[in-house]
Motif scaffolding. Structure first.
Motif, PDB file in Angstrom:
ATOM      1  N   ASP A 266      26.572  21.650  62.491  1.00 55.68           N
ATOM      2  CA  ASP A 266      26.888  21.007  61.209  1.00 55.68           C
ATOM      3  C   ASP A 266      28.137  20.144  61.308  1.00 55.68           C
ATOM      4  O   ASP A 266      28.288  19.162  60.573  1.00 55.68           O
ATOM      5  CB  ASP A 266      27.080  22.064  60.115  1.00 55.68           C
ATOM      6  N   SER A 267      29.044  20.488  62.210  1.00 56.02           N
ATOM      7  CA  SER A 267      30.267  19.701  62.411  1.00 56.02           C
ATOM      8  C   SER A 267      30.091  18.626  63.481  1.00 56.02           C
ATOM      9  O   SER A 267      31.069  18.062  63.970  1.00 56.02           O
ATOM     10  CB  SER A 267      31.430  20.626  62.788  1.00 56.02           C
ATOM     11  N   ASN A 268      28.828  18.379  63.874  1.00 58.19           N
ATOM     12  CA  ASN A 268      28.457  17.332  64.841  1.00 58.19           C
ATOM     13  C   ASN A 268      28.936  17.624  66.264  1.00 58.19           C
ATOM     14  O   ASN A 268      29.038  16.718  67.089  1.00 58.19           O
ATOM     15  CB  ASN A 268      28.990  15.962  64.400  1.00 58.19           C
ATOM     16  N   ARG A 269      29.203  18.888  66.559  1.00 61.69           N
ATOM     17  CA  ARG A 269      29.552  19.260  67.933  1.00 61.69           C
ATOM     18  C   ARG A 269      28.303  19.706  68.690  1.00 61.69           C
ATOM     19  O   ARG A 269      27.310  20.128  68.082  1.00 61.69           O
ATOM     20  CB  ARG A 269      30.609  20.359  67.926  1.00 61.69           C
ATOM     21  N   LEU A 270      28.336  19.632  70.002  1.00 58.56           N
ATOM     22  CA  LEU A 270      27.204  20.041  70.817  1.00 58.56           C
ATOM     23  C   LEU A 270      26.962  21.542  70.666  1.00 58.56           C
ATOM     24  O   LEU A 270      27.898  22.334  70.781  1.00 58.56           O
ATOM     25  CB  LEU A 270      27.457  19.704  72.293  1.00 58.56           C
ATOM     26  N   LYS A 271      25.723  21.921  70.438  1.00 61.18           N
ATOM     27  CA  LYS A 271      25.389  23.334  70.248  1.00 61.18           C
ATOM     28  C   LYS A 271      25.148  23.984  71.611  1.00 61.18           C
ATOM     29  O   LYS A 271      24.338  23.504  72.413  1.00 61.18           O
ATOM     30  CB  LYS A 271      24.153  23.474  69.365  1.00 61.18           C
ATOM     31  N   LEU A 272      25.867  25.085  71.857  1.00 63.37           N
ATOM     32  CA  LEU A 272      25.806  25.762  73.144  1.00 63.37           C
ATOM     33  C   LEU A 272      25.176  27.139  73.018  1.00 63.37           C
ATOM     34  O   LEU A 272      25.244  27.783  71.971  1.00 63.37           O
ATOM     35  CB  LEU A 272      27.217  25.931  73.726  1.00 63.37           C
ATOM     36  N   THR A 273      24.606  27.598  74.121  1.00 64.69           N
ATOM     37  CA  THR A 273      24.201  28.994  74.237  1.00 64.69           C
ATOM     38  C   THR A 273      25.464  29.818  74.517  1.00 64.69           C
ATOM     39  O   THR A 273      26.523  29.261  74.833  1.00 64.69           O
ATOM     40  CB  THR A 273      23.209  29.173  75.389  1.00 64.69           C
ATOM     41  N   PRO A 274      25.396  31.141  74.418  1.00 71.05           N
ATOM     42  CA  PRO A 274      26.580  31.954  74.733  1.00 71.05           C
ATOM     43  C   PRO A 274      27.131  31.742  76.141  1.00 71.05           C
ATOM     44  O   PRO A 274      28.310  32.001  76.391  1.00 71.05           O
ATOM     45  CB  PRO A 274      26.074  33.386  74.540  1.00 71.05           C
ATOM     46  N   THR A 293      29.759  27.311  70.403  1.00 68.36           N
ATOM     47  CA  THR A 293      28.761  28.373  70.549  1.00 68.36           C
ATOM     48  C   THR A 293      28.411  28.983  69.198  1.00 68.36           C
ATOM     49  O   THR A 293      27.616  29.915  69.128  1.00 68.36           O
ATOM     50  CB  THR A 293      29.291  29.489  71.467  1.00 68.36           C
ATOM     51  N   GLY A 294      29.020  28.464  68.152  1.00 72.18           N
ATOM     52  CA  GLY A 294      28.813  29.023  66.813  1.00 72.18           C
ATOM     53  C   GLY A 294      29.949  29.920  66.373  1.00 72.18           C
ATOM     54  O   GLY A 294      30.088  30.222  65.182  1.00 72.18           O
ATOM     55  N   GLU A 295      30.759  30.379  67.327  1.00 68.11           N
ATOM     56  CA  GLU A 295      31.931  31.188  66.991  1.00 68.11           C
ATOM     57  C   GLU A 295      33.030  30.304  66.402  1.00 68.11           C
ATOM     58  O   GLU A 295      33.163  29.134  66.764  1.00 68.11           O
ATOM     59  CB  GLU A 295      32.494  31.878  68.240  1.00 68.11           C
ATOM     60  N   LYS A 296      33.811  30.865  65.503  1.00 65.38           N
ATOM     61  CA  LYS A 296      34.937  30.132  64.935  1.00 65.38           C
ATOM     62  C   LYS A 296      36.158  30.400  65.790  1.00 65.38           C
ATOM     63  O   LYS A 296      36.846  31.415  65.647  1.00 65.38           O
ATOM     64  CB  LYS A 296      35.174  30.577  63.488  1.00 65.38           C
TER      65      LYS A 296
END
Length: 392
Positions: A266-274, A293-296
């Motif tokens: 949602d913040s336009n960053r690349l989505k990563l796996t863990p 990775t979705g973590e804040k």
């Protein structure tokens, strides 16, 4: 037949990219030929950005915080290539370079970092100065020298953003300019350092107050002129005179990545796996400001260095038939410089401010500098310089 060595390409020589390369160079490759490790960056120097503020006050020199890649990577087996990256073929793990042949690799690491967006308000691109690169620091230094040599009584500087960078910049510049400085921080939130610990926030507020740095809270920038700044506060616009406007707000991924098919958050960053691989693109890793990775977790050098350790391990594991590890961020605390010989430090049950925190911060960053040879050279200079100045 002898097995052909694999090739690992690392794009970007910031904390994420350089420390991944150094980590890979230290791992054992017993069961296969050691891969070719290529680090690509448009600059010839690495920048230890947390110490960039010290250039403004003359506390540190360029060679200490921005050593050449060739020097850092000597005897590591990592090949450094200074080149501008013009494109990435994600499907074939191929990198296009300006005026150089394309490079195809078996593992690709995207650690290009971000840029400071200057298109958020009218006039920012033309008149505001970001503070992210060595070139930004040189540009600011040149502007400061011109103003200091002028006959003007006061030098008025506005810093947009009350986060870590804005506060650290304000304190360093106030100490450099002394009584000639008139500094203000413009922050749209209700307080400065909203993500910092309460101890660090209060120490920062004390330092700002001692230096008479004005805070414009709940204030947004409407426009920036050549020598003015228009501010909106509670529905009223006020235009003030300024000699310098520094912009420390926001991070934007390089436009190079905009055309790539990678999934975005949602913040336009690349989505990563863990395991720090880009989702649906096995063998392509990403880290730093441009990925999540979705973590804040904070977008800091501390995070990038930790990610680099996992990234190096997981690349090695993927080429050695070993299990990959999910990234786990471990907060080690936070540090800020709050002027010359002053800082704050919290973490691991420790709370320090003042000169002791300043010395502790220096030692921590000395330990974090890349390459033992560079650490020793900088450490020796830090020890010997005060003695040389005393004797002279």
């Amino acid at each position: 037949m002898n097995e052909q060595p694999k090739r690992i390409c690392i794009l970007g020589g910031g904390f994420g990219g350089l420390y991944t390369a150094l980590g890979l160079s230290k791992l054992p490759w017993d069961n296969a030929p050691k891969p070719e490790i290529v680090l690509i960056d448009k600059s010839d120097r690495f920048l230890f950005s947390p110490l960039l503020y010290e250039l403004l006050t003359g506390e540190l020199q360029t060679w200490e915080i921005a050593p050449p890649f060739e020097e850092l990577l000597a005897d590591t087996g990592v090949h450094f290539l200074q080149a501008k990256i013009t494109g990435i073929d994600a499907q074939n793990k191929q990198v296009q370079l300006e005026n150089r042949p394309d490079i195809t690799c078996d593992r690709l690491v995207i650690a290009l970092g971000g840029t400071t967006p200057l298109n958020l308000v009218p006039g920012a691109k033309e008149h505001a100065i970001p503070f992210r690169t060595l070139e930004d620091a040189y540009r600011l230094q040149e502007k400061l020298r011109f103003l200091e040599e002028s006959d003007r009584d006061k030098i008025r500087i506005a810093i947009v953003g009350g986060g870590y960078s804005g506060v650290e910049l304000a304190c360093k510049l106030a100490d450099r300019l002394g009584e000639r400085g008139r500094l203000r921080i413009v922050e749209r939130g209700e307080d400065i350092l909203e993500t910092a610990s309460e101890f660090n926030r209060q120490a920062a507020k004390k330092s700002l107050e001692e230096r008479e740095i004005w805070l414009d809270l709940e204030t947004t920038v409407e426009a920036i002129g050549a020598d003015s700044l228009s501010l909106l506060h509670k529905g009223q616009v006020d235009t003030i005179a300024t000699e310098i406007v520094l912009w420390t707000v926001g991070t934007k991924a390089l436009s190079l990545l905009d055309s790539l098919p990678f999934p975005r958050s949602d913040s336009n960053r690349l989505k990563l796996t863990p395991t720090l691989q880009i989702e649906t693109y096995e063998g392509i890793f990403a880290l730093g400001d441009i990925a999540t990775t979705g973590e804040k977790i904070p977008a800091t050098a501390q995070t990038a260095i930790q990610q680099a350790d996992y990234c190096a391990w997981n690349i090695w594991a993927s080429l050695s038939d070993r299990p990959l590890l999910p990234f786990r961020y471990n907060s080690l605390g936070e540090m800020m410089t709050l002027g010359i010989d002053n800082a704050t430090l919290t973490g691991l049950g420790i709370k320090l401010d003042g000169t002791l925190a300043y010395l502790a911060r220096r030692l921590v960053y000395l330990y974090r500098l890349p390459a033992l040879k560079h650490q020793l050279a900088v450490g020796f200079n830090w020890i010997s310089q005060p003695l040389i100045e005393f004797l002279s």
